[in-house]
Design an enzyme around this catalytic site. Structure first.
Site, mmCIF file in Angstrom:
data_model
loop_
_atom_site.group_PDB
_atom_site.id
_atom_site.type_symbol
_atom_site.label_atom_id
_atom_site.label_comp_id
_atom_site.label_asym_id
_atom_site.label_seq_id
_atom_site.Cartn_x
_atom_site.Cartn_y
_atom_site.Cartn_z
ATOM 1 N N ASP A 1 -66.005 50.524 7.348
ATOM 2 C CA ASP A 1 -67.572 51.181 7.039
ATOM 3 C C ASP A 1 -67.401 52.890 7.431
ATOM 4 O OD1 ASP A 1 -69.730 51.006 6.338
ATOM 5 O OD2 ASP A 1 -70.187 51.588 8.028
ATOM 6 N N GLU B 1 -64.213 52.433 3.048
ATOM 7 C CA GLU B 1 -66.165 52.465 1.969
ATOM 8 C C GLU B 1 -66.014 53.704 2.285
ATOM 9 O OE1 GLU B 1 -70.175 52.789 2.322
ATOM 10 O OE2 GLU B 1 -69.305 52.713 4.134
#
Length: 683
Positions: free
Chosen positions: A401, A430
């Site tokens: 993330d 991401e």
């Protein structure tokens, strides 16, 4: 000493000094330049997957008109000796060679070249013989060159070459000596033992990372375990989540990706629809990691235990699914790290810890790690241990993330460290951020990356973007993973286009990219309501509340998704990104592109209607040269979606696409058209 004498003296002295500083081997005559791939001068590694063939190109030439020979050198990180393979000319002083990739891990490669005295002699000898010149001396020169090759050859080949040298230098008839000199067998044999005394080596060894197949071809399904309960309103468990695996497997996904499964903080917990104040029964965001129950190496108590997680992984395997795990390196105020390692966070002048901000937005429930901390070494080691802990539990795929908000140097170090110990680990970045940052993360070691595909909707936008991703140097190190939706992003096209919009974006993601994923069940159930007009956030987002999904809805795209993913599995042309080519379609709402396997035995053409609300028709003009097809021959195309077959003639053909029923053709070319000669007739 007058000025003229002084000038002469210093010029002479300078000349003597320059003569002393001679190159190590001034007899090297070959130049090697523009080696490809070479990422930032060899600072970063190119990427491939196991089973690929690594193709290397270089500009190689020498002074004069002599023939040259060059090779690609390569070795795996575990090997000391270099292997080599010859390079072949492809025009304009460019040479190409290739070598197989049969092992995971790091390779290095380089290029070397030299003047080829034997083949230069042979070429010139042929010209002299054709011109009727006396070549007696030339045959003696050749005999000497062949004797040199014999000294470099192995025993049996050495004897054969010595015999050939004797034949050229002997006193037999001239015509027999000429024929022996031009014998192709001699050229092949002597070519195996070139004179390498004056070889030029490219100035650096270039790195290459070889990863497992799933780094290059994967199909992801994102699922929140806490929403998997069969009972509405009850927090789901990992055991509940197992009941969803047959459903996911039936759609032919091969990766099931779980958002963070760790304890969620209570301090400043977000409420439903990202409200800053939570109600007592609000479950919070899974990305707000850390509570008294534990942190990044703990499982949320309502989800289950490590034993439950291990059971989930094994059950997923039985459905041909591999589990991917989310890694979000951030902490809540409740995280044990905050108490145990306060130096890992940035303190403000008032003594409080700096929470995450994107002014004017404030995220008081998230404390970023301070990668400029004086205790950065212990922070790095701990974060590496988080990866190692979950690898120890059986995880080999991580979706990371927001990696662009952490130090680049950390990622380069930790990914290299982990892959050195376990080269099967795959990392997905991401990182919806600036292109240079996304590309740098890929260079730093990430196997795959999210992309801007989510916001590329027009034919021109899609064509320009994917040509950059697949036909430029970017393709050497950046592997796109295409997501038409995520828990954070409900694009406008999906908000307004209805069920056809979801079908269109699915086909694009699954056929433009070798790696793609969807956030479900929101995607297959065509969830399209934003939190408010102009927002890309879902109304009643699953990020902040439990959901109860009814997959029995007639709108469910499950059969369609399953068919698309089955087509992906069965057609090797769709397993790569670098083979993507676009073709002309006259209608701006119709896009056409193709992919082909390396040997062109599997060729796929996609023709798609980008308009979710209207039927569109167009003439499609195929570049048959790209497809290795003749211009004047009929061929059959098999629509793998509808199972229809069409007879196409040449490059120009007509299509009509209805978005509500089937917005695209996914066509496999059948190059041979049957005729009456294929059938037996009986009286």
């Amino acid at each position: 000493m007058d000025d003229w004498v002084a000038a002469g003296f210093f010029a002479a002295r300078l000349g003597l000094e320059s003569m002393v500083q001679l190159p190590a081997n001034g007899r090297e005559r070959t130049v090697i330049e523009r080696v490809r791939p070479e990422i930032d001068g060899g600072r970063y590694a190119a990427k491939r997957v196991i089973g690929d063939v690594m193709v290397v190109e270089a500009g190689v030439f020498a002074d004069g008109h002599d023939e040259i020979v060059c090779r690609v050198l390569y070795r795996h990180q575990s090997e000391r000796e270099w292997a080599s393979t010859p390079m072949e000319p492809v025009g304009n002083d460019r040479w190409r060679g290739e070598f197989p990739l049969s092992r995971l891990g790091r390779y290095e490669y380089s290029v070397e070249g030299s003047v080829d005295a034997f083949h230069t002699w042979r070429k010139d000898l042929g010209k002299r013989i054709q011109a009727g010149q006396d070549v007696g001396v030339d045959l003696l020169i050749g005999a000497r060159l062949i004797e040199g090759a014999a000294k470099r050859a192995k025993s049996r080949d050495a004897a054969r070459l010595a015999e050939w040298a004797a034949a050229l230098a002997g006193d037999s008839e001239m015509e027999a000596r000429k024929a022996a000199a031009l014998d192709e067998s001699l050229a092949l044999l002597a070519g195996r033992y070139p004179d390498r005394s004056n070889v030029t080596r490219y100035g650096r060894n270039l790195p290459l990372v070889v990863e497992r197949e799933k780094a290059g071809f994967s199909t992801w399904y994102e699922l929140f375990p806490r929403s998997c309960s069969l009972q509405e309103g009850r927090h789901g468990t990992l055991r509940d989540c197992e009941a969803w695996l047959p459903y996911i497997g039936s759609m032919h996904f091969d990766v099931v990706y779980l958002p963070p499964i760790h304890p969620i903080g209570h301090a400043f917990r977000k409420g439903r629809n990202n409200q800053t104040t939570a109600e007592p029964d609000d479950v919070g965001s899974p990305w707000a990691i850390g509570a008294p129950e534990g942190g990044h190496t703990s499982i949320h108590p309502q989800l289950g235990t490590l034993e439950d997680f291990a059971h989930f992984i094994e059950t997923a395997k039985s459905h041909d699914l591999e589990v991917a795990m989310d890694i979000a390196f951030q902490a809540t105020p409740d995280h044990p790290y905050v108490r145990e390692h306060p130096a890992w966070f940035r303190a403000r002048p008032d003594g409080t810890i700096q929470y995450a901000e994107n002014p004017p937005k404030k995220y008081q429930d998230i404390y970023p790690f301070d990668f400029e901390s004086t205790e950065w070494q212990s922070l790095w080691r701990e974060l590496k241990n988080v990866f190692l802990f979950w690898i120890g539990q059986g995880i080999r795929i991580f979706r990371v993330d927001n990696p662009h908000t952490k130090a680049f140097a950390f990622w380069e170090w930790v990914i290299a460290e982990i892959k050195r110990e376990d080269p099967e680990v795959v990392f997905l970045a991401e990182a919806f951020t600036r292109p240079a940052v996304m590309y740098h993360l890929a260079k730093s070691g990430f196997s795959q990356s999210y992309t801007y595909f989510t916001w590329r909707n027009t034919k021109q936008e899609i064509t320009d973007y994917f040509q950059q991703l697949t036909q430029s140097e970017v393709a050497e190190y950046f592997r796109p993973n295409l997501w038409p939706n995520t828990p954070d992003i409900l694009p406008e096209f999906l908000q307004t286009g209805g069920r056809p919009a979801f079908m269109i974006r699915l086909i694009l993601a699954a056929t433009l990219g070798a790696n793609y994923g969807i956030y479900g069940p929101a995607f297959e159930l065509c969830e399209s309501l934003p939190r408010e007009t102009g927002s890309e956030e879902y109304l009643n987002s699953e990020k902040y509340e439990l959901k109860h999904w009814s997959v029995d809805s007639p709108i469910n795209l499950r059969p369609f998704i399953g068919r698309i993913n089955q087509i992906r599995r069965e057609n090797p042309a769709l397993h790569s990104d670098r083979n993507l080519r676009f073709h002309d379609a006259g209608n701006p709402s119709v896009i056409c592109y193709s992919k082909a396997s390396a040997d062109f035995s599997n060729v796929i053409i996609v023709v798609l209607n980008l308009d979710a609300s209207r039927t569109q028709a167009s003439w499609v003009n195929l570049d048959l040269g790209i497809l290795k097809m003749p211009d004047d021959r009929a061929f059959q195309v098999h629509d793998l979606l509808s199972d229809a077959r069409f007879l196409w003639q040449g490059r120009r053909n007509f299509v009509e696409l209805i978005p509500e029923s089937l917005p695209a053709h996914i066509l496999r070319i059948r190059k041979r058209v049957r005729s009456e000669r294929d059938f037996d007739y009986y009286l």
